[in-house]
Design a protein around this motif. Structure first.
Motif: not given
Length: 280
Positions: A3-4, A37-41, A47-49, A245-248
């Motif tokens: 999931g991340r 999107q942050s950081p920009p795509a 932390n890719m979510a 890391v649990s926070s997106n």
């Protein structure tokens, strides 16, 4: 599940490492995010979510060039697969992973598994271990995030599937907003050691399998099933990281820093099975 994950490379680096013919990450694409999107795509994201756009490698004939040879492309796709037949794009949030054991049978994934396979580049992935001894302030088992990556220092290439969804509310077929391109990450049973963190892990393909996995002419389900078989164990190493890391909304290279043993509470060592740290 997965999931991340950490997608820390720039497109230029991915183009070289994955032998990409055509970098299409600057193409206009449709996003489902309400805010930018942050950081920009297309930039490093530690932390890719789900629902974010991420760099994905695929092989296909360039649009508008029928008869041309397929090329290996790097594109930005939205994480969370939306089948072509879906009535809307909302279901993608629930389809971030596909199980290797059933992906060739499930209607949502079968067509993509036979014809639209991709690689998802990553430095590694995060998973949360449920403590057998420690609890949080509410009395629930404490969850400790781990980061897992290849022990040889190579990037991970997650086996993935991608799909195109056409928005019927957009009249112009050439409008980028008319199409949403999404992907899912295939998972398998966790190998010994990693199963002390979670019972599932992403299916990581070795370089020798990339070309066959990406080949759009490979439609034989038996050959695809062979590529879905579990790999040899021992390719990965894992260590606990900060719960930030649990926070997106958390991001940055500090998320990959190992957590000192003094800050661990009831954590099971993936290698030895030893419980590290007091329960509180």
């Amino acid at each position: 599940m997965c999931g991340r994950y950490a997608a820390t490379a720039n497109p230029d680096e991915l183009t070289l490492e994955f032998e990409v013919d055509d970098d299409r990450t600057s193409d206009p694409t449709r996003s489902i995010l309400a805010n930018p999107q942050s950081p920009p795509a297309g930039t490093p994201d530690h932390n890719m979510a789900p629902t974010k756009q991420a760099p994905v490698v695929l092989t296909r004939v360039p649009r508008g060039e029928e008869g041309a040879a397929p090329t290996r492309q790097l594109r930005l796709l939205t994480w969370g697969l939306v089948p072509a037949w879906a009535k809307d794009s909302k279901g993608g949030v629930r389809m971030i992973n596909a199980r290797a054991e059933t992906v060739l049978e499930k209607p949502a994934y079968a067509t993509a598994a036979a014809r639209r396979r991709c690689l998802v580049p990553a430095q590694g992935w995060y998973e949360w271990q449920v403590s057998p001894t420690a609890t949080d302030a509410k009395g629930k088992p404490l969850k400790q995030p781990f980061f897992t990556h290849r022990a040889d220092g190579e990037s991970c290439a997650f086996a993935g599937l991608y799909e195109f969804w056409r928005d019927p509310s957009v009249a112009d077929n050439d409008d980028p907003a008319a199409w949403l391109t999404t992907f899912t990450i295939i998972t398998s049973a966790a190998e010994p050691g990693l199963d002390r963190i979670h019972d599932r892990q992403p299916l990581v393909l070795d370089r020798a399998d990339w070309e066959q996995w990406l080949d759009p002419t490979l439609t034989d389900t038996g050959a695809v099933a062979a590529l879905l078989e579990p790999r040899r164990p021992g390719r990965f190493t894992a260590y606990p990281v900060s719960r930030a890391v649990s926070s997106n909304r958390s991001n940055g290279p500090q998320l990959l820093d190992p957590l000192p043993a003094s800050e661990l509470h009831g954590v099971v060592d993936p290698t030895t099975g030893e419980i590290i740290g007091s329960p509180s």
